[in-house]
Write a protein that holds these residues in place. Structure first.
Motif, PDB file in Angstrom:
ATOM      1  N   TRP A   1      81.819  52.804  24.340  1.00 25.50           N
ATOM      2  CA  TRP A   1      82.162  53.129  25.718  1.00 25.50           C
ATOM      3  C   TRP A   1      81.575  54.499  26.025  1.00 25.50           C
ATOM      4  O   TRP A   1      81.511  55.371  25.153  1.00 25.50           O
ATOM      5  N   SER A   2      81.157  54.692  27.274  1.00 24.36           N
ATOM      6  CA  SER A   2      80.500  55.959  27.594  1.00 24.36           C
ATOM      7  C   SER A   2      80.600  56.305  29.076  1.00 24.36           C
ATOM      8  O   SER A   2      80.900  55.460  29.908  1.00 24.36           O
ATOM      9  N   CYS A   3      80.292  57.559  29.337  1.00 24.77           N
ATOM     10  CA  CYS A   3      80.160  58.066  30.695  1.00 24.77           C
ATOM     11  C   CYS A   3      78.905  58.925  30.720  1.00 24.77           C
ATOM     12  O   CYS A   3      78.693  59.753  29.832  1.00 24.77           O
ATOM     13  N   GLN A   4      78.067  58.729  31.720  1.00 26.45           N
ATOM     14  CA  GLN A   4      76.804  59.454  31.838  1.00 26.45           C
ATOM     15  C   GLN A   4      76.940  60.622  32.810  1.00 26.45           C
ATOM     16  O   GLN A   4      77.532  60.483  33.881  1.00 26.45           O
ATOM     17  N   ILE A   5      76.379  61.755  32.402  1.00 28.59           N
ATOM     18  CA  ILE A   5      76.326  62.934  33.263  1.00 28.59           C
ATOM     19  C   ILE A   5      74.852  63.277  33.449  1.00 28.59           C
ATOM     20  O   ILE A   5      74.117  63.427  32.472  1.00 28.59           O
ATOM     21  N   LEU A   6      74.417  63.369  34.694  1.00 30.27           N
ATOM     22  CA  LEU A   6      73.026  63.690  35.020  1.00 30.27           C
ATOM     23  C   LEU A   6      72.923  65.183  35.312  1.00 30.27           C
ATOM     24  O   LEU A   6      73.725  65.721  36.077  1.00 30.27           O
TER      25      LEU A   6
END
Length: 114
Positions: A55-60
């Motif tokens: 599971w993940s969350c992306q930060i740009l």
């Protein structure tokens, strides 16, 4: 041992990895990153997405954000693994040659990137 992140690209992704037991903490961490640094935060995925095997969350973020953001993220991740990679248009290279880790490296499924 994994390589620490270096600021050599114009644009980056940070993928914060978590599981059910760290979901609330990871969600808060990503929200704080967005608010504190004005970064674009993606969805908190409670499933494997793309080449990510957790599971993940992306930060740009960009090279301008790198110096303040990466040390903050490293200091506040509380043991979570974070993949930091350049965004160059070559997904395979981005997730291999241009991949850096905060914490323990996590397996990335490269099959779809070839």
């Amino acid at each position: 041992m994994s390589k620490p992140p270096v600021n050599i690209h114009k644009v980056y992704h940070a993928h914060v990895y978590f599981d059910q037991s760290t979901l609330a903490f990871a969600t808060e961490l990503c929200e704080q990153a967005g608010q504190k640094f004005g970064l674009k935060v993606g969805r908190v995925h409670q499933k494997n997405v793309g080449p990510h095997t957790r599971w993940s969350c992306q930060i740009l973020f960009t090279f301008k954000d790198f110096e303040p953001f990466i040390p903050w993220l490293d200091a506040n991740r509380d043991g979570l693994s974070v993949l930091v990679h350049g965004v160059t248009g070559d997904d395979l290279k981005d997730h291999t040659d241009y991949a850096y880790w905060l914490g323990e490296a996590v397996e990335v499924n490269l099959e779809g990137l070839k």
